[in-house]
Design an enzyme around this catalytic site. Structure first.
Site, PDB file in Angstrom:
ATOM      1  N   CYS A  41       0.812  -1.230   0.000  1.00 41.28           N
ATOM      2  CA  CYS A  41       0.000   0.000   0.000  1.00 41.28           C
ATOM      3  C   CYS A  41       0.842   1.274   0.000  1.00 41.28           C
ATOM      4  O   CYS A  41       0.332   2.364  -0.236  1.00 41.28           O
ATOM      5  CB  CYS A  41      -0.932   0.014   1.191  1.00 41.28           C
ATOM      6  N   HIS A  70      -3.634   6.934   2.575  1.00 42.11           N
ATOM      7  CA  HIS A  70      -3.970   5.630   2.012  1.00 42.11           C
ATOM      8  C   HIS A  70      -5.352   5.234   2.514  1.00 42.11           C
ATOM      9  O   HIS A  70      -5.639   5.326   3.714  1.00 42.11           O
ATOM     10  CB  HIS A  70      -2.905   4.600   2.414  1.00 42.11           C
ATOM     11  N   ASN A 108     -10.185  -0.766  -0.347  1.00 41.87           N
ATOM     12  CA  ASN A 108      -8.728  -0.608  -0.251  1.00 41.87           C
ATOM     13  C   ASN A 108      -8.104  -1.130  -1.545  1.00 41.87           C
ATOM     14  O   ASN A 108      -8.177  -2.331  -1.828  1.00 41.87           O
ATOM     15  CB  ASN A 108      -8.224  -1.402   0.960  1.00 41.87           C
TER      16      ASN A 108
HETATM   17  N1  ACO Z   1     -18.527  -9.524   8.720  1.00 41.85           N
HETATM   18  C1  ACO Z   1     -19.003  -9.729   9.960  1.00 41.85           C
HETATM   19  N2  ACO Z   1     -18.239  -9.979  11.020  1.00 41.85           N
HETATM   20  C2  ACO Z   1     -16.901 -10.000  10.819  1.00 41.85           C
HETATM   21  C3  ACO Z   1     -16.337  -9.803   9.550  1.00 41.85           C
HETATM   22  C4  ACO Z   1     -17.208  -9.559   8.467  1.00 41.85           C
HETATM   23  N3  ACO Z   1     -16.764  -9.325   7.212  1.00 41.85           N
HETATM   24  N4  ACO Z   1     -14.999  -9.880   9.639  1.00 41.85           N
HETATM   25  C5  ACO Z   1     -14.714 -10.127  10.939  1.00 41.85           C
HETATM   26  N5  ACO Z   1     -15.873 -10.214  11.641  1.00 41.85           N
HETATM   27  C6  ACO Z   1     -16.038 -10.461  13.074  1.00 41.85           C
HETATM   28  C7  ACO Z   1     -14.881 -11.244  13.657  1.00 41.85           C
HETATM   29  O1  ACO Z   1     -15.057 -12.617  13.468  1.00 41.85           O
HETATM   30  C8  ACO Z   1     -14.942 -10.809  15.098  1.00 41.85           C
HETATM   31  O2  ACO Z   1     -15.966 -11.565  15.723  1.00 41.85           O
HETATM   32  P1  ACO Z   1     -15.763 -12.092  17.241  1.00 41.85           P
HETATM   33  O3  ACO Z   1     -15.629 -10.840  18.073  1.00 41.85           O
HETATM   34  O4  ACO Z   1     -17.009 -12.860  17.484  1.00 41.85           O
HETATM   35  O5  ACO Z   1     -14.513 -12.901  17.217  1.00 41.85           O
HETATM   36  C9  ACO Z   1     -15.412  -9.370  15.038  1.00 41.85           C
HETATM   37  O6  ACO Z   1     -16.038  -9.201  13.758  1.00 41.85           O
HETATM   38  C10 ACO Z   1     -14.294  -8.342  15.187  1.00 41.85           C
HETATM   39  O7  ACO Z   1     -13.205  -8.742  14.302  1.00 41.85           O
HETATM   40  P2  ACO Z   1     -11.905  -7.892  14.172  1.00 41.85           P
HETATM   41  O8  ACO Z   1     -10.997  -8.515  13.171  1.00 41.85           O
HETATM   42  O9  ACO Z   1     -11.379  -7.604  15.550  1.00 41.85           O
HETATM   43  O10 ACO Z   1     -12.512  -6.542  13.552  1.00 41.85           O
HETATM   44  P3  ACO Z   1     -11.862  -5.132  13.406  1.00 41.85           P
HETATM   45  O11 ACO Z   1     -12.726  -4.125  14.034  1.00 41.85           O
HETATM   46  O12 ACO Z   1     -10.389  -5.123  13.742  1.00 41.85           O
HETATM   47  O13 ACO Z   1     -11.978  -4.875  11.829  1.00 41.85           O
HETATM   48  C11 ACO Z   1     -10.613  -4.841   9.863  1.00 41.85           C
HETATM   49  C12 ACO Z   1     -11.286  -5.714  10.928  1.00 41.85           C
HETATM   50  C13 ACO Z   1     -11.695  -4.104   9.105  1.00 41.85           C
HETATM   51  C14 ACO Z   1      -9.814  -5.732   8.938  1.00 41.85           C
HETATM   52  C15 ACO Z   1      -9.693  -3.825  10.563  1.00 41.85           C
HETATM   53  O14 ACO Z   1      -8.887  -4.499  11.497  1.00 41.85           O
HETATM   54  C16 ACO Z   1      -8.794  -3.057   9.620  1.00 41.85           C
HETATM   55  O15 ACO Z   1      -9.259  -2.284   8.799  1.00 41.85           O
HETATM   56  N6  ACO Z   1      -7.457  -3.174   9.775  1.00 41.85           N
HETATM   57  C17 ACO Z   1      -6.506  -2.376   9.035  1.00 41.85           C
HETATM   58  C18 ACO Z   1      -6.309  -2.883   7.665  1.00 41.85           C
HETATM   59  C19 ACO Z   1      -5.278  -2.018   6.975  1.00 41.85           C
HETATM   60  O16 ACO Z   1      -5.074  -0.878   7.318  1.00 41.85           O
HETATM   61  N7  ACO Z   1      -4.604  -2.530   5.982  1.00 41.85           N
HETATM   62  C20 ACO Z   1      -3.593  -1.694   5.338  1.00 41.85           C
HETATM   63  C21 ACO Z   1      -2.690  -2.439   4.620  1.00 41.85           C
HETATM   64  S1  ACO Z   1      -3.465  -3.445   3.407  1.00 41.85           S
HETATM   65  C22 ACO Z   1      -2.178  -3.836   2.324  1.00 41.85           C
HETATM   66  O17 ACO Z   1      -1.068  -3.476   2.490  1.00 41.85           O
HETATM   67  C23 ACO Z   1      -2.541  -4.717   1.130  1.00 41.85           C
END
Ligand code: ACO
Length: 321
Positions: free
Chosen positions: A113, A241, A271
């Site tokens: 990214c 980003h 993204n």
């Molecule tokens: N739909 C419904 N529920 C979901 C989904 C989904 N698509 N995905 C995860 N959940 C659930 C999980 O199972 C978890 O359930 P649990 O509490 O019962 O275990 C709950 O939602 C919370 O999951 P988390 O992974 O903790 O969710 P979080 O709030 O962290 O969001 C996300 C996940 C969106 C991926 C976030 O962490 C994020 O955006 N991270 C940053 C990503 C980023 O910046 N990437 C940049 C680089 S990308 C690159 O370089 C290619």
């Protein structure tokens, strides 16, 4: 070192739109979860288009806006982790399609990214050594090809697209003053390569990457502002980003950045990794939000791990030569 400025941008995204509702029919998720956790509502995925075709359209649009001919390009860099082919590189494929001169230095760059930022910095260094003063920098991805559809926490995030910037290097222009860093890490974000014998699919520890992003962005911003001797108020526009709307919201709150000085487009594109920063730049230029004379702070972060920031200006319009 002479600096570079942006002369013109262009973009191209695939026609096929995948909504959150579409995804909720394919896996256990919902529009409400995706929107509230990420800010993403739609993303564009390649159908019969290839990433290479998107690059050609984006580059043609940028050249036309910049008023620069293909034969004036000295360096062409495509930032990507999803090239259509490993060989020839996306940049060499583009060289052929656009008819760039054979002595144009063309290559792909992988910094996930942060790719577009690394490519801009690399471009500035290389254009100083080039007999021609214009360069083409692209960010282009077909991330839909490497989505792990079994992993709902990453499958919902990614979109495809390409965007290009024509840059110009002139004596006496200030450097973009890029700051950057790398920390090799295979656990937080990983995509296996062809040499591994494994399928190339994205895996990510989302929560850890989120924390990394929230710590890294301010560090990059402070470093790049200090390097330029500027305060946040001196910046006309901030382009982050587009990984997650919540990450951007936290940063703009921390710096009290007013709404007219930043934008989010991940609602429409998700993204798009290396394409995300130039896609937003192209959109902002096309709608006239930024343009001649604008001073724009760019911040990227992502796989590698990698991170970086730079302050770029748009040229004042007319050609100087
Ligand atoms: N739909 C419904 N529920 C979901 C989904 C989904 N698509 N995905 C995860 N959940 C659930 C999980 O199972 C978890 O359930 P649990 O509490 O019962 O275990 C709950 O939602 C919370 O999951 P988390 O992974 O903790 O969710 P979080 O709030 O962290 O969001 C996300 C996940 C969106 C991926 C976030 O962490 C994020 O955006 N991270 C940053 C990503 C980023 O910046 N990437 C940049 C680089 S990308 C690159 O370089 C290619």
């Amino acid at each position: 070192m002479n600096g570079i400025k942006l002369r013109g941008t262009g973009s191209c995204v695939p026609r096929h739109v995948v909504t959150n509702e579409d995804l909720s029919r394919r896996m256990e998720t919902s529009d409400a979860w995706i929107t509230s956790r990420t800010g993403i509502r739609r993303r564009h995925h390649c159908g019969d288009e290839s990433a290479a075709e998107l690059c050609v359209q984006a580059a043609r649009a940028a050249l036309s806006r910049a008023g620069v001919a293909p034969e004036e390009i000295g360096v062409c860099i495509v930032a990507t982790v999803t090239p259509e082919d490993l060989v020839p590189s996306a940049a060499c494929t583009l060289q052929q399609a656009l008819g760039l001169p054979e002595d144009t230095l063309c290559f792909d760059l992988n910094a996930a990214c942060t790719g577009f930022l690394f490519a801009l910095h690399t471009m500035e260094c290389l254009l100083n050594a080039s007999p021609r003063k214009f360069g083409l920098v692209l960010g282009a991805e077909a991330l839909s090809r490497i989505i792990n559809w079994e992993d709902r926490s990453t499958a919902i995030l990614f979109g495809d697209g390409a965007a290009a910037a024509v840059v110009e290097c002139r004596e006496g222009w200030p450097s973009i003053g890029a700051v950057y860093g790398c920390r090799g890490d295979r656990t937080l974000l990983h995509v296996a390569g062809p040499g591994s014998g494994k399928r190339s699919l994205i895996s990510m520890e989302g929560t850890q990457v989120f924390k990394f992003a929230v710590e890294t962005i301010p560090r990059c911003m402070d470093a790049v502002l200090t390097r330029h001797g500027l305060g946040a108020d001196d910046v006309d526009f901030f382009v982050f980003h587009q990984a997650n709307a919540r990450i951007i919201d936290l940063v703009v709150r921390k710096y009290a950045i007013p709404p007219e000085k930043y934008a989010k487009n991940l609602e429409e594109f998700g993204n798009t990794s290396a394409a995300s920063i130039p896609l937003l730049l192209a959109q902002l230029e096309a709608e006239g939000t930024i343009g001649p004379g604008s001073r724009v702070l760019l911040v990227g972060f992502g796989g590698g791990l990698t991170w970086g920031a730079a302050i770029v200006e748009f040229t004042q319009g007319g050609r100087n030569d």
